[in-house]
Scaffold this motif. Structure first.
Motif, PDB file in Angstrom:
ATOM      1  N   ARG A 174       0.832  -1.208   0.000  1.00  0.00           N
ATOM      2  CA  ARG A 174       0.000   0.000   0.000  1.00  0.00           C
ATOM      3  C   ARG A 174       0.872   1.266   0.000  1.00  0.00           C
ATOM      4  NH1 ARG A 174      -5.365  -0.865   1.000  1.00  0.00           N
ATOM      5  NH2 ARG A 174      -5.960  -2.957   1.728  1.00  0.00           N
ATOM      6  N   GLU A 175       1.925   1.252   0.798  1.00  0.00           N
ATOM      7  CA  GLU A 175       2.806   2.414   0.885  1.00  0.00           C
ATOM      8  C   GLU A 175       3.506   2.698  -0.443  1.00  0.00           C
ATOM      9  OE1 GLU A 175       5.069   5.479   3.069  1.00  0.00           O
ATOM     10  OE2 GLU A 175       3.191   4.416   3.449  1.00  0.00           O
ATOM     11  N   LEU A 176       4.038   1.667  -1.053  1.00  0.00           N
ATOM     12  CA  LEU A 176       4.765   1.864  -2.309  1.00  0.00           C
ATOM     13  C   LEU A 176       3.827   2.302  -3.425  1.00  0.00           C
ATOM     14  CD1 LEU A 176       7.326  -1.096  -2.280  1.00  0.00           C
ATOM     15  CD2 LEU A 176       7.467   1.147  -1.185  1.00  0.00           C
ATOM     16  N   ALA A 177       2.646   1.691  -3.475  1.00  0.00           N
ATOM     17  CA  ALA A 177       1.666   2.078  -4.494  1.00  0.00           C
ATOM     18  C   ALA A 177       1.218   3.519  -4.309  1.00  0.00           C
ATOM     19  CB  ALA A 177       0.466   1.137  -4.451  1.00  0.00           C
ATOM     20  N   ALA A 178       1.067   3.935  -3.045  1.00  0.00           N
ATOM     21  CA  ALA A 178       0.626   5.300  -2.762  1.00  0.00           C
ATOM     22  C   ALA A 178       1.654   6.335  -3.205  1.00  0.00           C
ATOM     23  CB  ALA A 178       0.350   5.458  -1.267  1.00  0.00           C
ATOM     24  N   HIS A 179       2.908   5.906  -3.362  1.00  0.00           N
ATOM     25  CA  HIS A 179       3.961   6.820  -3.792  1.00  0.00           C
ATOM     26  C   HIS A 179       4.382   6.571  -5.237  1.00  0.00           C
ATOM     27  CE1 HIS A 179       4.090   7.585   0.521  1.00  0.00           C
ATOM     28  NE2 HIS A 179       4.692   8.712   0.209  1.00  0.00           N
ATOM     29  N   GLY A 180       3.499   5.961  -5.999  1.00  0.00           N
ATOM     30  CA  GLY A 180       3.686   5.910  -7.442  1.00  0.00           C
ATOM     31  C   GLY A 180       4.331   4.679  -8.016  1.00  0.00           C
ATOM     32  N   ALA A 181       4.630   3.680  -7.180  1.00  0.00           N
ATOM     33  CA  ALA A 181       5.234   2.459  -7.712  1.00  0.00           C
ATOM     34  C   ALA A 181       4.165   1.545  -8.307  1.00  0.00           C
ATOM     35  CB  ALA A 181       5.995   1.718  -6.617  1.00  0.00           C
ATOM     36  N   LYS A 182       4.529   0.815  -9.326  1.00  0.00           N
ATOM     37  CA  LYS A 182       3.679  -0.238  -9.870  1.00  0.00           C
ATOM     38  C   LYS A 182       4.016  -1.506  -9.099  1.00  0.00           C
ATOM     39  CE  LYS A 182       0.605  -1.935 -12.665  1.00  0.00           C
ATOM     40  NZ  LYS A 182      -0.809  -1.488 -12.593  1.00  0.00           N
ATOM     41  N   VAL A 183       3.108  -1.924  -8.237  1.00  0.00           N
ATOM     42  CA  VAL A 183       3.395  -3.000  -7.288  1.00  0.00           C
ATOM     43  C   VAL A 183       2.862  -4.334  -7.787  1.00  0.00           C
ATOM     44  CG1 VAL A 183       2.984  -3.843  -4.941  1.00  0.00           C
ATOM     45  CG2 VAL A 183       3.395  -1.401  -5.345  1.00  0.00           C
ATOM     46  N   VAL A 184       3.685  -5.368  -7.658  1.00  0.00           N
ATOM     47  CA  VAL A 184       3.261  -6.745  -7.881  1.00  0.00           C
ATOM     48  C   VAL A 184       3.246  -7.446  -6.530  1.00  0.00           C
ATOM     49  CG1 VAL A 184       3.843  -8.965  -8.914  1.00  0.00           C
ATOM     50  CG2 VAL A 184       4.083  -6.868 -10.249  1.00  0.00           C
ATOM     51  N   ILE A 185       2.081  -7.928  -6.124  1.00  0.00           N
ATOM     52  CA  ILE A 185       1.920  -8.656  -4.874  1.00  0.00           C
ATOM     53  C   ILE A 185       2.099 -10.140  -5.149  1.00  0.00           C
ATOM     54  CG2 ILE A 185       0.281  -9.307  -3.066  1.00  0.00           C
ATOM     55  CD1 ILE A 185      -1.022  -6.544  -3.449  1.00  0.00           C
ATOM     56  N   ALA A 186       3.094 -10.748  -4.524  1.00  0.00           N
ATOM     57  CA  ALA A 186       3.357 -12.178  -4.679  1.00  0.00           C
ATOM     58  C   ALA A 186       2.997 -12.878  -3.380  1.00  0.00           C
ATOM     59  CB  ALA A 186       4.832 -12.414  -5.032  1.00  0.00           C
ATOM     60  N   ASP A 187       1.985 -13.720  -3.410  1.00  0.00           N
ATOM     61  CA  ASP A 187       1.481 -14.321  -2.175  1.00  0.00           C
ATOM     62  C   ASP A 187       0.704 -15.585  -2.530  1.00  0.00           C
ATOM     63  OD1 ASP A 187       0.897 -12.817   0.841  1.00  0.00           O
ATOM     64  OD2 ASP A 187      -0.143 -14.683   0.384  1.00  0.00           O
ATOM     65  N   LEU A 188       0.523 -16.454  -1.550  1.00  0.00           N
ATOM     66  CA  LEU A 188      -0.275 -17.663  -1.758  1.00  0.00           C
ATOM     67  C   LEU A 188      -1.774 -17.410  -1.582  1.00  0.00           C
ATOM     68  CD1 LEU A 188       1.912 -20.352   0.050  1.00  0.00           C
ATOM     69  CD2 LEU A 188       1.446 -20.199  -2.396  1.00  0.00           C
ATOM     70  N   ALA A 215      -4.802  -5.962  -4.506  1.00  0.00           N
ATOM     71  CA  ALA A 215      -4.273  -5.484  -5.782  1.00  0.00           C
ATOM     72  C   ALA A 215      -5.290  -4.611  -6.510  1.00  0.00           C
ATOM     73  CB  ALA A 215      -3.856  -6.666  -6.649  1.00  0.00           C
ATOM     74  N   ASP A 216      -6.535  -5.039  -6.529  1.00  0.00           N
ATOM     75  CA  ASP A 216      -7.583  -4.251  -7.180  1.00  0.00           C
ATOM     76  C   ASP A 216      -7.770  -2.900  -6.495  1.00  0.00           C
ATOM     77  OD1 ASP A 216      -8.008  -6.290  -8.980  1.00  0.00           O
ATOM     78  OD2 ASP A 216      -9.780  -7.087  -7.953  1.00  0.00           O
ATOM     79  N   GLU A 217      -7.649  -2.907  -5.178  1.00  0.00           N
ATOM     80  CA  GLU A 217      -7.876  -1.678  -4.405  1.00  0.00           C
ATOM     81  C   GLU A 217      -6.790  -0.633  -4.632  1.00  0.00           C
ATOM     82  OE1 GLU A 217      -8.109  -0.351   0.311  1.00  0.00           O
ATOM     83  OE2 GLU A 217      -8.416  -2.465  -0.241  1.00  0.00           O
ATOM     84  N   ILE A 218      -5.544  -1.089  -4.759  1.00  0.00           N
ATOM     85  CA  ILE A 218      -4.428  -0.130  -4.837  1.00  0.00           C
ATOM     86  C   ILE A 218      -3.845  -0.003  -6.238  1.00  0.00           C
ATOM     87  CG2 ILE A 218      -3.850  -0.559  -2.414  1.00  0.00           C
ATOM     88  CD1 ILE A 218      -1.434  -2.189  -3.350  1.00  0.00           C
ATOM     89  N   GLY A 219      -4.451  -0.664  -7.206  1.00  0.00           N
ATOM     90  CA  GLY A 219      -3.944  -0.583  -8.573  1.00  0.00           C
ATOM     91  C   GLY A 219      -2.683  -1.398  -8.806  1.00  0.00           C
ATOM     92  N   ALA A 220      -2.580  -2.520  -8.104  1.00  0.00           N
ATOM     93  CA  ALA A 220      -1.415  -3.394  -8.222  1.00  0.00           C
ATOM     94  C   ALA A 220      -1.766  -4.622  -9.067  1.00  0.00           C
ATOM     95  CB  ALA A 220      -0.940  -3.809  -6.831  1.00  0.00           C
ATOM     96  N   VAL A 221      -0.809  -5.532  -9.166  1.00  0.00           N
ATOM     97  CA  VAL A 221      -0.987  -6.791  -9.872  1.00  0.00           C
ATOM     98  C   VAL A 221      -0.744  -7.915  -8.870  1.00  0.00           C
ATOM     99  CG1 VAL A 221      -0.132  -8.267 -11.735  1.00  0.00           C
ATOM    100  CG2 VAL A 221      -0.204  -5.781 -12.055  1.00  0.00           C
ATOM    101  N   PHE A 222      -1.579  -8.943  -8.896  1.00  0.00           N
ATOM    102  CA  PHE A 222      -1.381 -10.080  -8.003  1.00  0.00           C
ATOM    103  C   PHE A 222      -0.860 -11.286  -8.778  1.00  0.00           C
ATOM    104  CE2 PHE A 222      -2.835 -14.142  -6.287  1.00  0.00           C
ATOM    105  CZ  PHE A 222      -2.233 -14.110  -5.038  1.00  0.00           C
ATOM    106  N   VAL A 223       0.107 -11.972  -8.174  1.00  0.00           N
ATOM    107  CA  VAL A 223       0.618 -13.231  -8.717  1.00  0.00           C
ATOM    108  C   VAL A 223       0.670 -14.239  -7.583  1.00  0.00           C
ATOM    109  CG1 VAL A 223       2.533 -14.410  -9.847  1.00  0.00           C
ATOM    110  CG2 VAL A 223       2.023 -12.037 -10.443  1.00  0.00           C
ATOM    111  N   LYS A 224       0.016 -15.365  -7.765  1.00  0.00           N
ATOM    112  CA  LYS A 224       0.089 -16.422  -6.759  1.00  0.00           C
ATOM    113  C   LYS A 224       1.484 -17.029  -6.786  1.00  0.00           C
ATOM    114  CE  LYS A 224      -2.361 -20.453  -4.944  1.00  0.00           C
ATOM    115  NZ  LYS A 224      -3.519 -21.361  -5.099  1.00  0.00           N
TER     116      LYS A 224
END
Length: 257
Positions: free
Chosen positions: A23-37, A46-55
């Motif tokens: 959330r912090e990085l996205a709020a400061h303009g980074a394109k974030v990829v969330i990697a999680d199970l 990811a949808d909320e902060i404009g990021a991308v999710f990868v399982k």
């Protein structure tokens, strides 16, 4: 380094420290990829902060490579890797009934926490190394790993967890030296007692939290995930912090139990 316009991959980004960091990085303009199970939670964030999710299981080489490839293909240069995926475990080396610590569980903790961190660090760094430098220093990116104060003052039953986090601490300096040739800095954060959902499931959660807070020097409370995320951002933005192991713990020093 500048966050805005760069890509970042955050392991464990679907909860706790990783979620706050994403959330912090996205709020400061980074394109974030969330990697999680956790696919459901990860996609929602990811949808909320404009990021991308990868399982992604960080201990799996192919899955980590796929996650890094996704981060590198966002249209923004991949510059930041934050390792915050991990699992906890509590078992004595020899239990009270005389049985030894289960070897499979020890291996699992090492596999996820230590090998998983190295796995994403090495593959992520290789991808960062393919980008153009951003300044006259030749800087290309930053890697931030998450250890724990348990790496330094492990308590009763934390032999597996402390070994895994101690390994992360131990590879900070050599990794920073290795990756200096491609302009990548490496730092490690050692959080203390941070108020994440892991502490809120027990019926006596508040009583348990109060006990955890007792040895904290000041401020007399648990740390906040947002404070961890703020430190991540600071370590990214300050170009002269490298090869450091930084405690974020309110001055706590763990007692044996």
């Amino acid at each position: 380094m500048e966050l805005n316009g760069a890509a970042a991959i955050v392991s464990g980004g679907a909860s706790g420290l990783g979620e706050a960091t994403a959330r912090e990085l996205a709020a400061h303009g980074a394109k974030v990829v969330i990697a999680d199970l956790n696919e459901e939670r990860g996609k929602a964030i990811a949808d909320e902060i404009g990021a991308v999710f990868v399982k992604c299981d960080v201990s799996d080489e192919e899955q980590v490579q796929a996650a890094v490839d996704t981060a590198a293909s966002t249209g923004a240069p991949l510059r930041f890797v934050v390792n915050s995926a991990g699992i906890g475990w509590a078992t004595r080396t020899v239990n009270r009934d005389g049985t030894p610590h289960d070897l499979a569980s020890y291996r699992k903790v090492i596999d996820v926490n230590l090998i998983g961190t190295f796995n994403l660090m090495r593959i992520g760094a290789a991808a960062i190394g393919k980008t153009d430098p951003v300044n006259e220093d030749g800087a290309r990116g930053v890697i931030i790993n998450t250890a724990s104060v348990a790496a330094l003052e492990g308590q009763v039953g934390q032999v597996a967890y402390s070994a895994s986090k101690g390994g992360i601490v131990g590879m900070t300096v050599p990794a920073a030296r290795d990756l200096s040739v491609i302009g990548v800095r490496v730092n490690t954060i050692c959080p203390g007692i941070i108020d994440t959902p892991i502490y809120g499931f027990a019926p006596n959660a508040e009583e348990f939290k109060a006990k955890l807070v007792a040895p904290v020097v000041f401020p007399k409370r648990m740390g906040r995930p947002a404070e961890f995320a703020h430190l991540v951002r600071m370590l990214i933005e300050n170009d002269y912090i490298n090869a450091e192991i930084i405690r974020l713990d309110g001055g706590i020093r763990f007692q044996p139990k």
